[in-house]
Each structure stands twice: as C-alpha cells, then as structure tokens.
Write a protein that holds these residues in place. Structure first.
Motif, mmCIF file in Angstrom:
data_model
loop_
_atom_site.group_PDB
_atom_site.id
_atom_site.type_symbol
_atom_site.label_atom_id
_atom_site.label_comp_id
_atom_site.label_asym_id
_atom_site.label_seq_id
_atom_site.Cartn_x
_atom_site.Cartn_y
_atom_site.Cartn_z
ATOM 1 N N ARG A 449 -11.820 -25.688 10.381
ATOM 2 C CA ARG A 449 -11.324 -26.408 11.562
ATOM 3 C C ARG A 449 -11.419 -25.541 12.803
ATOM 4 O O ARG A 449 -11.760 -26.010 13.893
ATOM 5 C CB ARG A 449 -9.872 -26.826 11.312
ATOM 6 C CG ARG A 449 -9.229 -27.639 12.430
ATOM 7 C CD ARG A 449 -7.862 -28.109 11.975
ATOM 8 N NE ARG A 449 -7.189 -28.880 12.997
ATOM 9 C CZ ARG A 449 -6.316 -28.397 13.868
ATOM 10 N NH1 ARG A 449 -6.018 -27.100 13.830
ATOM 11 N NH2 ARG A 449 -5.753 -29.176 14.775
ATOM 12 N N LEU A 452 -14.909 -25.469 14.247
ATOM 13 C CA LEU A 452 -15.273 -26.629 15.063
ATOM 14 C C LEU A 452 -14.908 -26.424 16.534
ATOM 15 O O LEU A 452 -15.494 -27.059 17.418
ATOM 16 C CB LEU A 452 -14.566 -27.883 14.543
ATOM 17 C CG LEU A 452 -15.138 -28.491 13.262
ATOM 18 C CD1 LEU A 452 -14.309 -29.680 12.823
ATOM 19 C CD2 LEU A 452 -16.592 -28.905 13.466
ATOM 20 N N VAL A 453 -13.930 -25.517 16.802
ATOM 21 C CA VAL A 453 -13.552 -25.227 18.184
ATOM 22 C C VAL A 453 -14.490 -24.190 18.786
ATOM 23 O O VAL A 453 -14.990 -24.344 19.905
ATOM 24 C CB VAL A 453 -12.093 -24.739 18.250
ATOM 25 C CG1 VAL A 453 -11.718 -24.371 19.679
ATOM 26 C CG2 VAL A 453 -11.153 -25.814 17.722
ATOM 27 N N GLU A 455 -17.430 -22.911 17.246
ATOM 28 C CA GLU A 455 -18.848 -23.076 16.912
ATOM 29 C C GLU A 455 -19.142 -24.546 16.616
ATOM 30 O O GLU A 455 -19.492 -24.908 15.482
ATOM 31 C CB GLU A 455 -19.209 -22.226 15.693
ATOM 32 C CG GLU A 455 -18.861 -20.751 15.842
ATOM 33 C CD GLU A 455 -19.079 -19.997 14.538
ATOM 34 O OE1 GLU A 455 -19.756 -20.546 13.636
ATOM 35 O OE2 GLU A 455 -18.571 -18.876 14.417
ATOM 36 N N PRO A 456 -18.985 -25.438 17.580
ATOM 37 C CA PRO A 456 -19.234 -26.857 17.272
ATOM 38 C C PRO A 456 -20.685 -27.145 16.891
ATOM 39 O O PRO A 456 -20.962 -28.133 16.215
ATOM 40 C CB PRO A 456 -18.847 -27.552 18.585
ATOM 41 C CG PRO A 456 -18.978 -26.506 19.638
ATOM 42 C CD PRO A 456 -18.620 -25.217 18.980
ATOM 43 N N GLN A 457 -21.616 -26.264 17.314
ATOM 44 C CA GLN A 457 -23.017 -26.492 16.974
ATOM 45 C C GLN A 457 -23.292 -26.261 15.492
ATOM 46 O O GLN A 457 -24.344 -26.689 14.973
ATOM 47 C CB GLN A 457 -23.924 -25.592 17.837
ATOM 48 C CG GLN A 457 -23.818 -24.100 17.530
ATOM 49 C CD GLN A 457 -22.621 -23.435 18.205
ATOM 50 O OE1 GLN A 457 -21.831 -24.120 18.864
ATOM 51 N NE2 GLN A 457 -22.508 -22.125 18.057
ATOM 52 N N LYS A 459 -21.792 -27.626 12.982
ATOM 53 C CA LYS A 459 -21.075 -28.672 12.263
ATOM 54 C C LYS A 459 -21.690 -28.982 10.911
ATOM 55 O O LYS A 459 -20.987 -29.342 9.958
ATOM 56 C CB LYS A 459 -20.999 -29.941 13.121
ATOM 57 C CG LYS A 459 -22.326 -30.610 13.402
ATOM 58 C CD LYS A 459 -22.142 -31.838 14.265
ATOM 59 C CE LYS A 459 -23.460 -32.584 14.450
ATOM 60 N NZ LYS A 459 -23.962 -33.174 13.178
ATOM 61 N N LEU A 493 -19.189 -35.394 10.033
ATOM 62 C CA LEU A 493 -19.876 -34.295 10.707
ATOM 63 C C LEU A 493 -21.382 -34.393 10.525
ATOM 64 O O LEU A 493 -22.161 -34.060 11.440
ATOM 65 C CB LEU A 493 -19.356 -32.958 10.191
ATOM 66 C CG LEU A 493 -17.929 -32.577 10.597
ATOM 67 C CD1 LEU A 493 -17.507 -31.292 9.895
ATOM 68 C CD2 LEU A 493 -17.819 -32.414 12.109
ATOM 69 N N ALA A 498 -22.272 -34.025 17.818
ATOM 70 C CA ALA A 498 -21.087 -33.197 18.085
ATOM 71 C C ALA A 498 -20.400 -33.642 19.370
ATOM 72 O O ALA A 498 -20.222 -32.861 20.320
ATOM 73 C CB ALA A 498 -21.488 -31.734 18.158
ATOM 74 N N PRO A 500 -17.232 -34.648 21.672
ATOM 75 C CA PRO A 500 -15.843 -34.155 21.659
ATOM 76 C C PRO A 500 -14.880 -35.104 20.975
ATOM 77 O O PRO A 500 -13.974 -34.658 20.256
ATOM 78 C CB PRO A 500 -15.527 -33.989 23.148
ATOM 79 C CG PRO A 500 -16.855 -33.788 23.802
ATOM 80 C CD PRO A 500 -17.817 -34.631 23.016
ATOM 81 N N LEU A 503 -15.334 -34.811 17.186
ATOM 82 C CA LEU A 503 -14.826 -33.538 16.687
ATOM 83 C C LEU A 503 -13.297 -33.526 16.661
ATOM 84 O O LEU A 503 -12.691 -32.976 15.734
ATOM 85 C CB LEU A 503 -15.352 -32.394 17.560
ATOM 86 C CG LEU A 503 -16.863 -32.131 17.499
ATOM 87 C CD1 LEU A 503 -17.231 -31.005 18.447
ATOM 88 C CD2 LEU A 503 -17.305 -31.789 16.080
ATOM 89 N N GLN A 507 -10.988 -32.849 13.419
ATOM 90 C CA GLN A 507 -9.999 -31.768 13.411
ATOM 91 C C GLN A 507 -8.626 -32.285 13.000
ATOM 92 O O GLN A 507 -7.897 -31.625 12.254
ATOM 93 C CB GLN A 507 -9.937 -31.115 14.796
ATOM 94 C CG GLN A 507 -11.170 -30.294 15.135
ATOM 95 C CD GLN A 507 -11.220 -29.929 16.605
ATOM 96 O OE1 GLN A 507 -10.481 -30.472 17.415
ATOM 97 N NE2 GLN A 507 -12.127 -29.019 16.959
#
Length: 892
Positions: A449, A452-453, A455-457, A459, A493, A498, A500, A503, A507
């Motif tokens: 989790r 994801l904040v 390194e959202p790339q 996913k 995911l 990705a 917001p 995501l 989360q």
C-alpha cells in the motif's frame, strides 16, 4: 323726398310724455330681469363671505394654519367672485326700445300692438287731405286707447336660478354674523381681508442621534455618541460623546463598525465629514421626512468625524479605528503520536475578537524534503468553545488509514477569525504516525500500500505481490474475505490505469484487508467510534444544533462503545488462547475504568447538552475521546507505599469534607424548622443571611444529600433518625461540629508530623468550624450556615495546596512525581477537584478553562430553577425578593 315735400309728412310724431314715461319704466324692468341672473351669484358670494367674516371664521382658520389657510380662503373668494362676474357679463344682454314696447303692450293687455303703432307713418307723400285726415283720426284713437297703460313689476327668477335654496343658508349666516359682530361688524369684515402669515416651516433647533454599531463578531455593545432629542447648540459641545458638553475624548472604534446618525430640525441638509490622513470625505445625509435626515455608513479608517449643517458643526468626535488583527496560532508541543498511533496536535491560538476555526494543513514531502505538490490534507481542529479570544487544546486525528501514514509531511496550523482573516503558524516537519502491524501478512499488505503512494508506476509489480499473498490462505487463517480483498485489489491494479481515484480506492481496500488480518472486528469498531465522536463534536460546535439528532448520536455512541469494548475483549481472549499476550499485573481496582464509568460520562454529556452547557459537553466528550485513545495502552502501574499513603490521606480529607457538607445540610434544615415555628415563610431572609437556593462557599446549594458513613453515628449523621430533621437540636449539631473540628485538628497534627508544613487553608477551615460551633451553641443555626460553607471552601483550597505540595516534594526527591490524588487526574495528567467530584466519574479537565458541571450540580441547578419558578408566582413575597428572583430567572 321731393323738394317741395315737408318733413313732417314723412316722420311719425313722437309719443306723448305719459307713454314715453311708461316705455322708460318698461325698459328698466326688462333690463333688471336680464341683469339679475348675471348679478345674483356674485351677490350671493359676497354675502356669504361677509357672513363668515362677521362670524370670525377666516381668523380662526388663520390661527390654526399660521395665516396660510386665511390667505387661501381670500384667494378662493376672489377667484369665485371674478369667475361669477365674468360669467354674468358673458350672459347679460341689455334691453332695447322694442323690448320695452313689447313688455308694455303685454303688461297692458293691448291688442294689435298699439304702442308699436305710434311709430308708424303715413305712406305716400301725404298731400291727399282725406288721407291725412283719416291718418290723424287713427292716431287720436290710438292715443285714446293707451290711456290704460301699465307696467308690471319684474318677474321673480330665484326659484329657477337657486333651486336648492342656498340663498336661505347665506341669509342665515349673514344674520348670525350681524348678531355675533354687533359691536363692531365692520371691524371684523376688515380683519377678514388682513391675514397674518407665519413661515411655513419653523426653524427648530437641530437634534442629533448618533450610534456606532461594532461588527457582531467583535462582541462589543453599540456605542451611543449623542442622545436623540437633545438640542445641539454648536461648537461648544463638539466632541462630547454623551451630548453633555464635556471635553472631547478619543473613541476606540473597531474597523467595519457601522455609523448610524440622524438629524432632526435645523435648516439645510446636514453632512457627515470623516477626516483621514488623505483628506476629508464629506457625505450628505439622506432626507427622510421634513427636517429629518439620516445616514448609515461603515467606518474603516479615519481620525475624526463631525456632523455639519449649513456650514455649522453640530457635533464632532475624535476617533481611533482599531484594526482587526489576524489571528495567531502556534504549536504548543510538537505533533506526536499517541499509543494507538493517532496524531495528537497540541496548539494555542488567539484572536482579538474571537476565533472562528483552526485547521491543520498537511503536505507530503518527497525523499529530498521538497513539497510534492499533491493536494494538501486539511484537518479541522476542535475548539474548546465558540468565539474564544484565546484557546489551548489538544486534538486527536487517526491518520493511520490515510495513504500518507508513515510518510514525511509538513504541517502548518491556520487560524481563522469571523472576518475571514487567516493566520499561520511555523511549519513543522514530522513523519505521520502509522500503525505497527504484527501479523506478517498484514505487514506485507501495508508495505505494498505504501508503494502505491511512492511508486504508483509499479502497480503491476504490486499486483503480482498481492496475488502471491492471496495464494497462501493458510497464512491468514483461511479467511475468505481477506482472499477476495487481495484478489480484487490486484485485479483492479492490472486492469486499470494508475488514475488517482482508482489508486485511492485500492489503498482503502488494502487498509481494510490488513485490519481484518490483524485485529478482526476491533479496528472496524474503533473507526466507527471515532467517526461518531467527530460528528458529535461538530454538531456541538453549531449555534443551534438539532437536539433530536444529538440524542440519537448519543445513543449510537453508547452502542459503539459497547461494540468496541466487546471487540477488545474478544481480541484479548484470542491473544490469550494463542499465548501472545503477557499476563497483566495486579492493579488497584479504584484506578480501573469500568464500562459504567464511560456510560456515565455519556449520560452526563447528554444532561449538559439538554441544559444548554454545550461547551462543557464538548469538553467532557473530548476527555472521553482521550480516555478511549489511551484505553488499550492504559495499563496502570503499581503504586508505591508513599503514593498509597498520600492517596489515603486525600481520601480521609474528602470524607471529612463530605461530613461537613452533610452537617451544613442538617443545620440549614434545622434553621428552616425554626422559621416555621416562628410563623415565617421558609426561605425568607433571616439571621443566616442566605436564601435557600443560594450557593454556599463551594458554589453548591445547601441541602445536598451526601453519602452517609457506616458504623457508629458520628458528626454529620442523624443517628438513625433519617427523615426527622426536626428532632436534631442545635446543641446536638454543635457537638457534631465540634467533633469535626477535633478530627480536622488531628488530621493537621499528623500532616505536620509527616510533611512539616501545614497548608494555611486548613487553619482557616478550623477557625470557621469554631465559629459555626459557637453559633450552634447559642441556638442560632442560621448564623452557623455561613461559617460552615466557608469551612468547606477552605477544605477545598487546602486539598489543592496539599496535592501540589506532595508533588513538589516527590520531584525534589527525584521521584516521578505521581499525583497523590491519582483518581483526580485525567489521562493527560491534569488535576481535578479532590473534594467536589467522586472517583471514577470521568471528571477530568483539558487545557481549556470551561468547567464541567458535576452530576450533582446539574440536578441542583434543575431543582433551583423549579424552586425559583415556584417562588416567582407567590406574589405575597416582598417586592425586593421578587425582583431578585425575576433577574435570576432571566439568566436561566
């Protein structure tokens, strides 16, 4: 006519003198009959005016209207007269000779118009003698026939001209006028043509009425600069704020205040002049009615203001415009996590006119320490009350579910006032508290989790890890809900971009899944409890909350507390079965928080809310929230022997104060019985100098029923005669009071042996008890109630001083300085009154200055209110007492 023809032969001879005279009379009669229809209306108007003039009507109208009504009457009469004369001239036709001849023949009843025949002449030349003789004979016969000529009087025409008989009324007015003005009718007629005029608008002295209304949020009352109806004489009173002509004084005016000024009287439109550093701004007043003007304007700058009229200054004041300063806010301590990883923010804020709100704005930082630019997180801070000029409070926010938990952030506090101005604190950088999970699967879920904040790339890689976790159900107790949550999160995911919003949903799902793995139902119950607490605090902050909705939230809060405690118990049982929890050490039962204690706090908050004490209810709920925050980690430590001795000493002191309270109740009731025996109404002012319902030295009402001691009857007990106050004599009360004084002396002796110094209030309490004993010994219980209340107040002050002295001694000896009155402290370490409150009732204070009424205080307040309403209806009481009761009721 031929030359030889005589003129007499061609002309008619003139009529005789008698006929000519009759013709003249007939012509005059015809002329009058034609003149009167044109003349009667002017005559009627003149007669009417003369009549009312002799009656004095024009003068009376002039006196009532300042002469202008008199003038208007003259103008109306002249206009009517001119109109009637012009009308008569247009309609009048003069009488001619033919009209007179015809009228004479008609009145004389002559046939063949003999009078008209007198003007006939002989046809031809008249040379024929026979014709001439015949003509002369004809003329003689005509003259003879006119011997009976007569002229009738003029024909009456008033019935046709005045069908309504106005002439009769006018005649009556003339007759009445002659009778009234008999001494001098001509004088009155002359006065009717001489109006005395006065000015239409009298010049009256100008009066001013000036108010300044500060903005409502300042809480300041309106300022009256000049009283209405007071004449302003000129510059001699300039600057007088009260219109009394005193010397000018500088007025402090908050910016945004509204000036309302009214001017009545004077000549000309007044102006308002406001002097500033850039010059003078002049604004004219607006007319309201005749000689009445007003103006309403806001004051934002200026050094002086004045009111002028026709160049003359009516009033003026020197002013100072107070600016509305921005609010200030600062961290009292650095933000820090609680035992349950909630963020505690301890702040102080102030504003010159009152705070409207405080909030914390949080921004995430990148690894380099720079602000990431993401949308900031805003947390509303709870204020201890509404409209406070200064506040210090602690607020708790559970940010563990937020994606930024465990991330470095920058926090700035922002305070806002009612005018919309904002003040900011210095930025503080911390790492947001995060929950520490012990279950391996829960830790792994939270780790992904966090990715994801940051390194959202990545996913897809995160989704792969989640699928691997879901593939090992034996590691999370084969829970189907956990399995479905992990597979759903990984699928979303993989299948979506990705974004917001997506995501954030994933989360939230991962957080709930990790909580289920770690705690089961406990975390969900805690989240529900916190949400209810937040909604309650927000509603209590409103000016006019819905009481029904508040009542419903209170019930839901009690249910949520039960649910949370049940979840805690189940979790502890599971941990004990697994052998994960350490056995608890033995603790003092008096230091444990029971479920009923929490429910009592909720019920007390409900009573405060119903009685209108919203600020106190908010403070009590804030304490409840802090207790729940520390409940899981609040395992008390074993007290040392010194602490136990100190607590026992405070317990004895509290018991002594309660017995003094009961003895004061008995004394007061004995005084009431004595008043009834003397025929006085109970409650009237007597020797005791205090009315029933008036608070004693502790701020409490006499008559409170305290707890009775067990065992042998002692001071403050009724010796088994409960409910029979009349059987206790003043001598018995004096013995009880002396016993209490002896016990206080013994307590002071032991205290001096143990500590060396005895707090001064204890000595004052002992002297007050002695005064009460003396009064009771003289059979004057009314005189004893006052000293007994003073003794209670001194015992309270002594307990406070003793508690502080014990802490200072322990700190000087290098100890941890625990509070000897441990039951009188909240979780945050704040003291409470050791004598006024009962243990384990949740009575604690926070950093605000709002006092929480004790449970007995609320009940006493209600009894006092009912008693006051009852006495206000007893009109036989003295006027002074009734007035005092009315003023008390207005405060309720």
């Amino acid at each position: 006519m031929r030359p030889n023809e005589a003129p007499s032969d061609r002309t008619s001879p003139p009529p005789s003198a008698r006929v000519a005279r009759k013709l003249a009379i007939a012509r005059a009669v015809v002329g009058w009959e034609r003149l009167w229809p044109s003349l009667w209306l002017p005559v009627l108007l003149v007669s009417a005016f003369l009549g009312i003039a002799m009656l004095g009507v024009p003068g009376a109208i002039g006196e009532a209207t300042g002469g202008w009504g008199h003038l208007a009457l003259l103008i109306a009469f002249a206009a009517g007269l001119l109109w009637s004369v012009r009308r008569g001239i247009v309609r009048w036709q003069p009488a001619v000779a033919a009209d007179a001849t015809r009228r004479l023949e008609r009145d004389s009843a002559l046939a063949h118009r003999p009078v008209s025949g007198l003007a006939d002449r002989l046809a031809g030349t008249g040379r024929d003698p026979v014709a001439r003789a015949l003509w002369d004979a004809h003329r003689r016969r005509q003259e003879e026939s006119l011997a009976t000529l007569r002229v009738a009087p003029p024909e009456p025409a008033m019935a046709r001209l005045d069908p309504f008989g106005v002439r009769a009324a006018v005649g009556l007015v003339v007759v009445a006028g002659l009778a009234v003005a008999a001494p001098d009718p001509f004088g009155r007629v002359a006065d009717a043509f001489q109006p005395t005029l006065s000015p239409l608008v009298e010049s009256v002295p100008a009066t001013v009425d000036v108010w300044i209304n500060p903005p409502a949020y300042t809480g300041r009352p309106p300022m009256m600069l000049a009283r209405a109806g007071q004449p302003i004489g000129g510059p001699s009173v300039v600057g007088a704020a009260d219109g009394s002509g005193s010397t000018p004084q500088r007025l402090a005016v908050p910016t945004g205040s509204v000036l309302l000024a009214k001017v009545n009287g004077g000549e000309g439109t007044p102006d308002l002049a406001l002097a500033t550093r850039d010059g003078e701004a002049v604004t004219p007043f607006e007319p309201v009615t005749d000689q009445a003007y007003q103006i309403e304007t806001a004051i934002t700058a200026g050094t002086a203001l004045s009111i002028r009229q026709e160049g003359e200054e009516l009033a003026g004041w020197t002013i100072t415009v107070l600016p509305d300063l921005k609010p200030t806010v600062a961290f009292a301590d650095d933000p820090q996590p609680t035992e349950r990883a909630a963020l505690m923010i301890h702040y102080t804020a102030s504003d010159d006119y009152g705070l409207a709100g405080v909030e914390a704005r949080i921004q995430r930082l990148d690894p380099a320490g720079a602000v990431t630019g993401e949308e900031e997180l805003v947390l509303a801070m709870a204020l201890p009350g509404n409209g406070l000029e200064a506040a210090e409070a602690k607020d708790f926010h559970d940010l563990t579910p937020h994606p930024w938990a465990g991330q470095p952030v920058e926090i700035v506090l922002v305070a806002r006032d009612e005018a919309g101005q904002e003040g900011e604190s210095e930025a503080v950088r911390i790492t947001l508290p995060e929950r520490q999970f012990t279950h391996p699967v829960a830790r792994a879920i939270i780790e992904q989790r966090k990715r994801l904040v940051t390194e959202p790339q990545e996913k897809d890689d995160i989704a792969e890890v989640l699928m691997q976790l879901a593939a090992r159900p034996q590691h999370y107790y084969d829970d189907v809900v956990t399995f479905l949550g992990l597979r759903l999160a990984s699928g979303r995911l993989i299948m979506n971009d990705a974004a917001p919003a997506m995501l954030a949903e994933v989360q939230s799902l991962l957080w709930d899944t990790a909580l289920r793995v770690e705690d089961g139902e406990l975390s969900l119950a805690a989240r529900e409890l916190r949400e209810l607490e937040r909604r309650l605090m927000e509603m209590l902050a409103q000016d006019d909350p819905d009481l029904d909705e508040l009542e419903q939230l209170m019930e839901e809060l009690k249910q949520a507390i039960d649910k949370y405690l049940q979840a805690m118990m189940e979790q502890m049982q599971q941990e004990l079965q697994r052998g994960d929890q350490q056995p608890m050490q033995e603790v003092d039962p008096s230091q444990m928080v029971q479920r009923q204690d929490l429910m009592d706090m909720v019920d007390r908050a409900r009573e405060m809310m119903k009685s209108g004490a919203k600020d106190a209810a908010r403070q009590l709920l804030s304490q409840l929230r802090e207790m729940m925050e520390n409940l899981r980690a609040g395992v008390p430590q074993q007290m040392s022997p010194e602490q136990m001795a100190a607590q026992e000493m405070m317990r004895q002191l509290q018991e002594l104060a309660e017995r003094q309270q009961r003895l004061m109740d008995e004394t007061y009731q004995s005084h009431q019985q004595g008043e009834r025996g003397e025929g006085r109404e109970p409650g009237q002012r007597g020797e005791m100098g205090r009315m029933p319902g008036q608070r004693d030295g502790r701020g409490q009402q006499p008559g409170r029923q305290g707890q009775r001691g067990e065992g042998q009857p002692q001071a403050g007990d009724r010796g088994g005669r409960e409910g029979q106050p009349g059987e206790i004599t003043p001598e018995a009360l004096a013995q009880m009071q002396e016993e209490l004084r002896r016990q206080l002396g013994e307590f002071m002796r032991k205290l001096g042996e143990g500590m060396g110094d005895i707090p001064q209030p204890f000595g004052e309490a002992e002297r007050a008890m002695k005064d009460a004993t003396d009064a009771l010994g003289q059979a004057q219980p009314g005189e004893a109630v006052g000293p007994q209340g003073d003794a209670l107040e001194r015992l309270q002050d002594g307990a406070q001083a003793l508690s502080e002295s014990m802490q200072q001694n322990q700190q000087a000896n290098g100890g941890a300085a625990p509070d000897p009155n441990a039951q009188g402290r909240s979780e945050g370490g704040e003291r409470r009154d050791p004598l006024r409150d009962r243990p384990n009732q949740g009575q604690a204070s926070d950093d605000s200055t709002v006092g929480i009424p004790a449970e007995g205080d609320l009940q006493r307040a209600r009894r006092i209110f009912d008693e006051l309403r009852k006495r206000s209806g007893e009109r036989s009481r003295p006027d002074l007492e009734l007035d005092y009761i009315e003023r008390l009721l207005k405060r309720f």
